[in-house]
Write a protein that holds these residues in place. Sequence first.
Motif, short mmCIF file in Angstrom:
data_model
loop_
_atom_site.label_atom_id
_atom_site.label_comp_id
_atom_site.label_asym_id
_atom_site.label_seq_id
_atom_site.Cartn_x
_atom_site.Cartn_y
_atom_site.Cartn_z
N PRO A 1 0.83 -1.09 -0.06
CA PRO A 1 0.03 -0.08 -0.01
C PRO A 1 0.99 1.24 0.08
O PRO A 1 0.55 2.57 -0.30
CB PRO A 1 -0.79 -0.08 1.31
CG PRO A 1 -0.73 -1.53 1.69
CD PRO A 1 0.66 -2.10 1.00
N MET A 2 2.05 1.16 0.43
CA MET A 2 2.97 2.55 0.38
C MET A 2 3.53 2.76 -0.96
O MET A 2 3.84 3.78 -1.25
CB MET A 2 4.16 2.01 1.37
CG MET A 2 3.96 1.90 2.69
SD MET A 2 4.03 3.46 3.55
CE MET A 2 5.47 4.08 3.18
N SER B 1 1.62 1.66 -3.77
CA SER B 1 0.38 1.65 -4.84
C SER B 1 -0.70 2.58 -4.33
O SER B 1 -1.27 2.37 -3.24
CB SER B 1 -0.29 0.09 -4.82
OG SER B 1 -1.52 0.18 -5.30
N GLU B 2 -1.13 3.50 -4.96
CA GLU B 2 -1.87 4.53 -4.67
C GLU B 2 -3.38 4.07 -4.68
O GLU B 2 -4.11 4.23 -3.98
CB GLU B 2 -1.86 5.87 -5.78
CG GLU B 2 -1.09 6.70 -5.54
CD GLU B 2 0.48 6.08 -5.93
OE1 GLU B 2 0.41 5.15 -6.70
OE2 GLU B 2 1.21 6.83 -5.52
N ILE B 3 -3.42 3.03 -5.63
CA ILE B 3 -4.76 2.30 -5.88
C ILE B 3 -5.25 1.40 -4.38
O ILE B 3 -6.17 1.59 -3.72
CB ILE B 3 -4.75 1.35 -6.78
CG1 ILE B 3 -4.65 2.22 -8.40
CG2 ILE B 3 -6.33 0.71 -6.97
CD1 ILE B 3 -6.10 2.55 -9.03
N SER C 1 -3.72 1.49 -1.61
CA SER C 1 -3.67 2.44 -0.28
C SER C 1 -5.06 3.08 -0.44
O SER C 1 -5.76 3.22 0.71
CB SER C 1 -2.38 3.50 -0.51
OG SER C 1 -2.79 4.54 0.24
N ALA C 2 -5.40 3.56 -1.40
CA ALA C 2 -6.83 4.41 -1.46
C ALA C 2 -7.84 3.24 -0.90
O ALA C 2 -8.78 3.81 -0.22
CB ALA C 2 -7.33 4.80 -2.87
N ILE C 3 -7.96 2.17 -1.50
CA ILE C 3 -8.87 1.37 -1.09
C ILE C 3 -8.60 0.94 0.40
O ILE C 3 -9.93 0.87 1.03
CB ILE C 3 -8.71 -0.17 -1.94
CG1 ILE C 3 -9.20 0.30 -3.40
CG2 ILE C 3 -9.47 -1.16 -1.25
CD1 ILE C 3 -8.78 -0.99 -4.22
N SER D 1 -10.13 3.64 2.65
CA SER D 1 -11.63 4.26 2.68
C SER D 1 -12.36 3.58 3.56
O SER D 1 -12.19 2.64 4.14
CB SER D 1 -12.17 3.59 1.10
OG SER D 1 -13.54 3.28 1.26
#
Lengths: 421, 421, 421, 421
Positions: free
Chosen positions: D387-388, D390-392, D394-396, D399
Amino acid sequence: MNFKEDFRLKSIELNEKRVIRDAIHDYIHVDHLIIWRLINSKEMQRLRRIKQLGGTYQVFQSAEHSRFVHSLGVYQVVRRMLETECLTNALSDYDKLCVMCAGLLHDIGHGPFSHSFEGVFEENHEDMTVRMILEESEVHDILVSLYTQLPQDVASIIQHTHPNRILIQMVSSQLDADRMDYLLRDSYMSGTTYGHFDMSRILRTMRIRDGKIVYKESGVQAIENYILARYHMYWQVYYHPTARSYEHLLQSIFQRVKDLYYDGYVFQTHLHYLIPMLEHRFQVSDFVDLDEAVILYYFKEFTREKDFILSDLSSRFLNRHLFKYQQLKSQKDLMAIKAIAQAKGYHPDYYIVSDNQKQIPYLHYGESGELSEIEILDSEGCLSPLPMKSEIVSAILNSKRFKSDQKVFFPKEIKDELSIF
Amino acid sequence: MNFKEDFRLKSIELNEKRVIRDAIHDYIHVDHLIIWRLINSKEMQRLRRIKQLGGTYQVFQSAEHSRFVHSLGVYQVVRRMLETECLTNALSDYDKLCVMCAGLLHDIGHGPFSHSFEGVFEENHEDMTVRMILEESEVHDILVSLYTQLPQDVASIIQHTHPNRILIQMVSSQLDADRMDYLLRDSYMSGTTYGHFDMSRILRTMRIRDGKIVYKESGVQAIENYILARYHMYWQVYYHPTARSYEHLLQSIFQRVKDLYYDGYVFQTHLHYLIPMLEHRFQVSDFVDLDEAVILYYFKEFTREKDFILSDLSSRFLNRHLFKYQQLKSQKDLMAIKAIAQAKGYHPDYYIVSDNQKQIPYLHYGESGELSEIEILDSEGCLSPLPMKSEIVSAILNSKRFKSDQKVFFPKEIKDELSIF
Amino acid sequence: MNFKEDFRLKSIELNEKRVIRDAIHDYIHVDHLIIWRLINSKEMQRLRRIKQLGGTYQVFQSAEHSRFVHSLGVYQVVRRMLETECLTNALSDYDKLCVMCAGLLHDIGHGPFSHSFEGVFEENHEDMTVRMILEESEVHDILVSLYTQLPQDVASIIQHTHPNRILIQMVSSQLDADRMDYLLRDSYMSGTTYGHFDMSRILRTMRIRDGKIVYKESGVQAIENYILARYHMYWQVYYHPTARSYEHLLQSIFQRVKDLYYDGYVFQTHLHYLIPMLEHRFQVSDFVDLDEAVILYYFKEFTREKDFILSDLSSRFLNRHLFKYQQLKSQKDLMAIKAIAQAKGYHPDYYIVSDNQKQIPYLHYGESGELSEIEILDSEGCLSPLPMKSEIVSAILNSKRFKSDQKVFFPKEIKDELSIF
Amino acid sequence: MNFKEDFRLKSIELNEKRVIRDAIHDYIHVDHLIIWRLINSKEMQRLRRIKQLGGTYQVFQSAEHSRFVHSLGVYQVVRRMLETECLTNALSDYDKLCVMCAGLLHDIGHGPFSHSFEGVFEENHEDMTVRMILEESEVHDILVSLYTQLPQDVASIIQHTHPNRILIQMVSSQLDADRMDYLLRDSYMSGTTYGHFDMSRILRTMRIRDGKIVYKESGVQAIENYILARYHMYWQVYYHPTARSYEHLLQSIFQRVKDLYYDGYVFQTHLHYLIPMLEHRFQVSDFVDLDEAVILYYFKEFTREKDFILSDLSSRFLNRHLFKYQQLKSQKDLMAIKAIAQAKGYHPDYYIVSDNQKQIPYLHYGESGELSEIEILDSEGCLSPLPMKSEIVSAILNSKRFKSDQKVFFPKEIKDELSIF
């Protein structure tokens, strides 16, 4: 008032049309309630429990699909044919309905592991399909609920007796919805490349002449491709010796059951689903009760039977100890092989099987009738049989030699003894 | 010390191996620096500006790929062949290097719009490839920098003179890396299904016998499939009349340029890239300067030339006003058609073209040499030519008739006048 | 009489409908003469000589397709949209014609190597498309020949000023025919899997509400998939640093030409196709003369120019000696890097370039207008913006961080000197 | 002498290596006799009679594949992982053997219709797999015949207790051979596009650091793609309400059998294959006897039982009269719905079921352990959790909302009564 003439498909359209996701056709479209009801009938749902490819998935492991999805596929190909300009115009709405039903239902008469089953129990799946449509069944009731003559009209397409030859050609001929779906589907599911052909192009070159489906000359090469796809699928996939080995083992089991039954052997297994078949007095509903789950259950039970041949064959089947095979050179060799098997304690009637696969690529069905010929329409409007227009097909037909393959199948345990043949 | 014997591919391996994404082979692997340098040479990069399919993309619009990606593909198929057990063992590391280079470079001698160009300028792309490898070029320098004899050894594979026949077979024979890549690639890019065949299976059945590549009998049907893929790609794609129309138009333009040049016509266009070809005195570097961008630029300039034939043909080409075509029944008809064209003001030497496409599926190259035969190894270790083992191929060879197609091409403007033929 | 209201597509249907084979859509159907004529116009045919992906094919080698095939694809997607029940009913035949033309023509204003070209010559491809439709061109003549207002109506769809918002949405919005075709096509051609999404499902969930296209809730996941396909294609393919390197090199060449021209440098190359652009006084026909063949020809000529910067950059371009790149941490570093380049003899204006790619997956176009929002129709008939119905899209929008990538590009020759940054 | 250290895979290689054709991986390679024997064991062959997707094929009709082909696929992915440079070097030959066996055998403990079956009979398939490997079985015998400790070492990989974490990661972690095969296979077989991802690229970016598998930063987007493929497959396919409806019906049948059995109900059906499960005292061999054929046979028999609930539910199941469903808003509603069902004569314990599907795309397994994290290796050699990088992802994770879906399932017959909720 005339039902057939006045009938409009529009009148039985679903408010919300349904689609079924499919790996081959992307989507299968169901626009009419009667089709949806047929799909959900007991007889169609039973096909989910009967594999399309019999023993082939013993070699092409990923080809585990059922006759149910194939039947949906045939229906969808029929539906696409009906969308072509030539068929849209050539057929009445009532005929369109009949042929969609016939495409969907054409395989409902198949038994479990159909070829071996048919062979031993002397049942014919086309006759059975017709009985299931005409006699007491959910499918029959659904058809009748729309129109009393509908079962008969649908059945006559499958029986090749319908007056409109176009409908028969769509469902069973050299180039029909049945074959188109199974070549594409079996090829996709098995992961082989042999079965690909250009269905869109074939459909685009369809025309109607003299009350028959013919094909424009620009479609000849797509048709050649289809015929060769068929030829290669037969040899690479359907006639693979391991698949045949599996079929022979099945057949030996069924044969043993039948022989034991007539000999008065007392089965521990409760055979009640098979008894109507053994007695040759069965209702449609008895047949509908038979599926591969039942047969596989019986095979598991048979492994506990005291008859050694039956329990041994069943156990070989379930655990994939298939028969081995080798080329068979003569009938004399076959006699000798049977003698060796006998000497080693293997009853040759069940443990030694031979077959001779032979396939003529173009005339696979062996039909002699006129519909078996694919006819080509040239730019001047004349019709010729395909071999006149295709060098490839003609060359094959004129060849003296045809591929054939004679093999003998036997238990692994006597492989060494047979290496001398 | 002996370079060829002592050479190890390991010694020139890249620290970080490279991969190139490819639509056909998924990844193309580059393990050795010399291959990477060859790919990035001027002569290889020039192939990006030359289309693989000449005029075919005028019909199969999405098939716009270049000879560059095809060359990468051929290299990758060679590389996969080298990974098979039989070839891993049969070849020295030096031979492996030679054949990878030969696969990659085999097409560098192609001119822009190669077939029409070759026809008019009497250049042969195989000879040109050999010259580019042996004479002054980046490719030559890269090869020499590893070993002085390397250019000669690579070239001799392309010239069919290398002592090791296996290497020649891999790059050019009835069943070679070149054809395997182009059938798969052209089929994928054009969106047709005709060119599919099972390359993995063919490679898996490769064996070495008597210093040649042969195929196990279990591969026969995959090879039949490949031969029919080739046959159908030729007729459906490569010989499509619209593609031929485009080639003929190109050829007429090149011919007009040549005729004008020899007649002393003064071109407004600065022809300097073409002059060496017209004068038949060109260096490798002159040839390397020619690509489809240059030719297309000239065509645009030609539309402004005062010679009407040249400007008219060029404008037809750029804006896709291709020649129309129809069947040609006799040479007498051709004479009559030319007379009509002349009368209508179209010079028949440039505006009326006829051709006769004929293809024998199996022996396409027309080689008579022993390597042209695909040999099959049966389970008893005997070799037979493919037609002995393949009913399909044999049937085709014994057929009296072969598909041929004679057509005449002409300007759209005189279509009506020619409808009587 | 009112042309727009009375117009029926039926009236301009081709007797023999045409199909074009396509790798993405299988077949592209051309039913109307005007579409066939537009496809064969000079301006459309020019797009065959302009690659869809600019520099991307330097990385994804097999993605060599042109804007021409993409344009056919967009037309085909529009055509499929028009076949959905909701659009069939919602639009008049005249509107249908307009939007098919707009889909086909939407890219005709692209210059060669469009992004770099636009950047330097300050041309905008959408404005240029509109000019080509409205001013003197074959396309304009073809449109006018059907109806005088047709060019204006088609252009207004491309300009986003057409009164019917549905037509604008079909051709350019967050979820339009343009993007659908290019994601599928670029993905297929490059051999990556990133661009796949389920177009059939998206089309099936289209509905019309309040004069706009909206999507049923059951389509949300197919739309999420599409948005993520877009996101991944951008980062894996379109923004690949090697592709950017290629674009920067192009831009430096164009910039050098422009600077030299304004400085009064005397070119050996006959620049006449570029002069109208350099002078900012060009006709539509001048623009139509520009394609990648012309530019590539110029680049080859430039390698012989005496200006070292121009000849060096052109030679790097043709032989794929692209700029190397590394992460750029600060503007201070950029200044230092430029100083090093200068010291080494590389003019920093042309040899040092930096960029910062940033992409917000959902709002790629950066439109703020209402059409930029994909709206979802729930089972109770209410509309919500996509992020309200999609956790994935919502999570991405609410994220503080967005993927960005700042890089500096420079000649290989100074790579070692820059390793300290 | 130390078996584990001295063991060489070479020593157990097959003379003639075998390949199995597969739709997903093209070919599955079997190089070692022990693998071939395991594939042909009774316990593995039994998986042919257990479908991979439970109820899902009721919606995605063509997804009829078995756990057997999936198991072959997992083995093949493990095999491909072992071919990567990093794993080739990191693992001993003995460890390689162990992990290939573990991949192949990881699912042998699945019961028929596994999730519903497990729920009611409180059996856990991972424990069962371990028992089958360690206790009396053909699989056990085959493993032991090579080396006495082999069963234990293979089992410990499946139990997550093996000392070498790499082996565990390969078979079960966030990114393992199991998930890779099932996403690709289920997607292919169902004809959906959701499950595609770029496995080759993921494997190419694998590295070993600190005794674990990590991934190079250049693989992040391929991994994002994989995680989203998983997310979409869950929602579009695995959690499809019709599939859940099918599972609930199954579970109700199993529950009814269990309840009747404990209540002393006298079954007409000979339940002997189920009794060991009902009694909670079963041997491995009892479990191996259970497959979907047996259960389907029982269901057919149950339709003849005098207990109405059992016969009715079984008949609904066989003929696909699945439960209908709707959103469930509160527990209060559920109580009210049960009351209505009761009043209408449907026992709410069996006829009213509710569930709440919730899925967190990244942490699906819900493991908290360190292996659950995918770690990314950047160009400077540092590791970070996905997640550090990958924006996707991490965003998930950040949320607030996660997709969840609460539904109630009920007989079609009371649909109208429930429309008020």
